[in-house]
Enzyme design. Structure first.
Site, PDB file in Angstrom:
ATOM      1  N   THR A  73       3.040   9.345  18.749  1.00 33.34           N
ATOM      2  CA  THR A  73       2.515   8.389  19.719  1.00 33.34           C
ATOM      3  C   THR A  73       3.337   7.102  19.726  1.00 33.34           C
ATOM      4  O   THR A  73       3.667   6.565  20.779  1.00 33.34           O
ATOM      5  CB  THR A  73       1.043   8.069  19.419  1.00 33.34           C
ATOM      6  OG1 THR A  73       0.293   9.283  19.432  1.00 33.34           O
ATOM      7  CG2 THR A  73       0.465   7.122  20.451  1.00 33.34           C
ATOM      8  N   ARG A 233      -1.772   1.270  10.728  1.00 29.57           N
ATOM      9  CA  ARG A 233      -0.377   1.015  10.415  1.00 29.57           C
ATOM     10  C   ARG A 233      -0.312   0.069   9.227  1.00 29.57           C
ATOM     11  O   ARG A 233      -1.171  -0.804   9.064  1.00 29.57           O
ATOM     12  CB  ARG A 233       0.358   0.401  11.618  1.00 29.57           C
ATOM     13  CG  ARG A 233       0.624   1.390  12.757  1.00 29.57           C
ATOM     14  CD  ARG A 233       1.647   2.447  12.359  1.00 29.57           C
ATOM     15  NE  ARG A 233       1.989   3.354  13.456  1.00 29.57           N
ATOM     16  CZ  ARG A 233       1.417   4.516  13.670  1.00 29.57           C
ATOM     17  NH1 ARG A 233       0.426   4.915  12.869  1.00 29.57           N
ATOM     18  NH2 ARG A 233       1.813   5.296  14.664  1.00 29.57           N
ATOM     19  N   ASP A 257      -3.230   5.337   4.080  1.00 29.82           N
ATOM     20  CA  ASP A 257      -2.330   6.430   4.449  1.00 29.82           C
ATOM     21  C   ASP A 257      -1.007   5.885   4.968  1.00 29.82           C
ATOM     22  O   ASP A 257      -0.088   6.654   5.228  1.00 29.82           O
ATOM     23  CB  ASP A 257      -2.996   7.293   5.536  1.00 29.82           C
ATOM     24  CG  ASP A 257      -2.149   8.486   5.940  1.00 29.82           C
ATOM     25  OD1 ASP A 257      -1.787   9.275   5.046  1.00 29.82           O
ATOM     26  OD2 ASP A 257      -1.840   8.632   7.141  1.00 29.82           O
ATOM     27  N   GLU A 262       7.969   2.943   4.826  1.00 31.55           N
ATOM     28  CA  GLU A 262       7.620   4.323   4.463  1.00 31.55           C
ATOM     29  C   GLU A 262       8.870   5.167   4.268  1.00 31.55           C
ATOM     30  O   GLU A 262       9.695   5.243   5.188  1.00 31.55           O
ATOM     31  CB  GLU A 262       6.716   4.931   5.547  1.00 31.55           C
ATOM     32  CG  GLU A 262       5.373   4.236   5.593  1.00 31.55           C
ATOM     33  CD  GLU A 262       4.481   4.690   6.725  1.00 31.55           C
ATOM     34  OE1 GLU A 262       3.261   4.452   6.644  1.00 31.55           O
ATOM     35  OE2 GLU A 262       4.995   5.280   7.702  1.00 31.55           O
ATOM     36  N   HIS A 284       1.297   9.079   4.629  1.00 31.50           N
ATOM     37  CA  HIS A 284       1.274   9.090   6.094  1.00 31.50           C
ATOM     38  C   HIS A 284       1.047  10.508   6.625  1.00 31.50           C
ATOM     39  O   HIS A 284       1.827  11.021   7.444  1.00 31.50           O
ATOM     40  CB  HIS A 284       2.572   8.517   6.669  1.00 31.50           C
ATOM     41  CG  HIS A 284       2.410   8.015   8.076  1.00 31.50           C
ATOM     42  ND1 HIS A 284       3.048   6.891   8.544  1.00 31.50           N
ATOM     43  CD2 HIS A 284       1.675   8.479   9.122  1.00 31.50           C
ATOM     44  CE1 HIS A 284       2.732   6.688   9.815  1.00 31.50           C
ATOM     45  NE2 HIS A 284       1.896   7.652  10.185  1.00 31.50           N
ATOM     46  N   ILE A 285      -0.040  11.119   6.188  1.00 31.06           N
ATOM     47  CA  ILE A 285      -0.336  12.499   6.570  1.00 31.06           C
ATOM     48  C   ILE A 285      -1.665  12.648   7.292  1.00 31.06           C
ATOM     49  O   ILE A 285      -2.075  13.773   7.597  1.00 31.06           O
ATOM     50  CB  ILE A 285      -0.330  13.426   5.341  1.00 31.06           C
ATOM     51  CG1 ILE A 285      -1.359  12.947   4.292  1.00 31.06           C
ATOM     52  CG2 ILE A 285       1.060  13.536   4.761  1.00 31.06           C
ATOM     53  CD1 ILE A 285      -1.653  13.957   3.219  1.00 31.06           C
ATOM     54  N   ALA A 286      -2.348  11.556   7.586  1.00 34.89           N
ATOM     55  CA  ALA A 286      -3.650  11.674   8.248  1.00 34.89           C
ATOM     56  C   ALA A 286      -3.535  12.436   9.562  1.00 34.89           C
ATOM     57  O   ALA A 286      -4.457  13.158   9.955  1.00 34.89           O
ATOM     58  CB  ALA A 286      -4.256  10.293   8.489  1.00 34.89           C
ATOM     59  N   TRP A 287      -2.415  12.320  10.229  1.00 36.73           N
ATOM     60  CA  TRP A 287      -2.199  12.949  11.532  1.00 36.73           C
ATOM     61  C   TRP A 287      -1.883  14.439  11.444  1.00 36.73           C
ATOM     62  O   TRP A 287      -1.939  15.147  12.447  1.00 36.73           O
ATOM     63  CB  TRP A 287      -1.016  12.285  12.237  1.00 36.73           C
ATOM     64  CG  TRP A 287       0.301  12.587  11.559  1.00 36.73           C
ATOM     65  CD1 TRP A 287       0.848  11.939  10.493  1.00 36.73           C
ATOM     66  CD2 TRP A 287       1.221  13.642  11.893  1.00 36.73           C
ATOM     67  NE1 TRP A 287       2.041  12.499  10.138  1.00 36.73           N
ATOM     68  CE2 TRP A 287       2.292  13.553  10.978  1.00 36.73           C
ATOM     69  CE3 TRP A 287       1.228  14.648  12.859  1.00 36.73           C
ATOM     70  CZ2 TRP A 287       3.378  14.425  11.012  1.00 36.73           C
ATOM     71  CZ3 TRP A 287       2.307  15.524  12.891  1.00 36.73           C
ATOM     72  CH2 TRP A 287       3.363  15.411  11.980  1.00 36.73           C
TER      73      TRP A 287
END
Length: 313
Positions: A73, A233, A257, A262, A284-287
């Site tokens: 996104t 973020r 997350d 990163e 950063h894996i929530a998505w």
């Protein structure tokens, strides 16, 4: 059309990513450094990427480029004005990870409030056996059903979290933007939500308005010393302010997350509290549920095929 996918490794290796059928020449690279971008993309008409930076000087050297398709996104890795000036279309993918992020936030809540990390560790390292009791009850085990959840960012993800939290019996409050009057009866003033919440979930986009939204003065408004969750973020929170608040007991804990950088730098302040029983970090894996990754690629494939079809008309 010739297309190059510059960072396929941002997807799970277990997910099959079939090239959009209207692409005639398809090259895929797991990773692409800044020094490798031009060599790999110089003949491409379509670039597909998640995080590779495409700046103005680089775009000026890619005369064949017609489309930049981002596999996410966020679009801040592309110089949008430079692309527009050169007639290069830039497309992103939205609304593919709503369910995944919402479930990740619920996982954070349950794990932190119920002490999953220290209790698992006690079984793993022998602390339970050394204690001798049939069960352990430290740290305290906290339920969701009698807690108030404050949502900062009541978009699609915030609404999906609301649905799940309500099913657990939580009261959910939506915060209006800071220093703004509530737009309707569904929202409460920002400061009021911070004061009433036992758990606060950050799900807002990163803008000039939300950068460093959570810092010393806003944490001071959190009267109930809540669990703070950041699945938005990294720059939405000031790391040192969160660390200080957790260490001082002004926050029950912190689940993140996302980070400002990163992967995080070795001197990232948040890492100092990683051993805290109610602090949890994920990379950063929530998505990134399997469902979300497949949905993302389905949307992307349709967009690329539509673009090629329109270009060939």
């Amino acid at each position: 059309m010739k297309a190059v996918f510059l960072d396929r490794a941002t997807f799970s290796a277990e997910i099959t990513l079939v090239a959009p059928e209207k692409i005639s020449d398809w090259q895929v690279f797991d990773r692409t450094s800044a020094e490798e971008v031009y060599e790999r993309a110089q003949d491409a008409e379509i670039i597909i990427t998640n995080k590779v930076v495409l700046h103005a000087d680089l775009l000026a050297r890619l005369p064949r480029l017609k489309l930049i398709q981002i596999t996410a996104t966020g679009m801040n890795n592309v110089d949008i004005p430079a692309a527009q000036a050169r007639g290069i279309a830039v497309k992103n993918v939205a609304a593919y990870s709503v369910e995944s992020v919402a479930e990740h936030v619920m996982m954070f809540m349950l794990a932190a409030l119920r002490g999953l990390k220290p209790y698992h560790q006690a079984v793993q390292d022998g602390s339970w056996q050394a204690d001798g009791r049939f069960c352990l009850t430290e740290p305290s085990i906290l339920d969701l059903h009698n807690k108030t959840l404050g949502i900062i960012g009541a978009g699609d993800v915030g609404k999906a979290i609301t649905q799940r939290a309500t099913a657990f019996g939580m009261q959910v409050l939506w915060a209006e933007r800071r220093d703004k009057a509530p737009r309707n009866s569904d929202y409460l003033p920002f400061e009021e939500v911070l004061a009433k919440a036992d758990v606060i979930s950050l799900n807002c986009p990163l803008t000039d308005e939300t950068k460093s939204l959570i810092k010393r003065d806003t944490i001071a408004l959190m009267k109930k010393k809540p669990l703070l969750i950041n699945a938005a973020r990294g720059p939405v929170v000031e790391s040192q302010a969160v660390v200080d608040a957790v260490e001082a007991g002004e926050l029950l804990g912190y689940c993140g997350d996302v980070f400002i950088q990163e992967p995080p730098a070795a001197d990232e302040a948040l890492l100092r509290i990683s051993e805290h029983p109610r602090v949890l970090f994920t990379p950063h894996i929530a998505w990134a549920s399997e469902y979300a990754q497949r949905k993302l690629w389905t949307i992307l494939t349709e967009q690329v095929n539509d673009f090629i079809a329109q270009t060939e008309e």
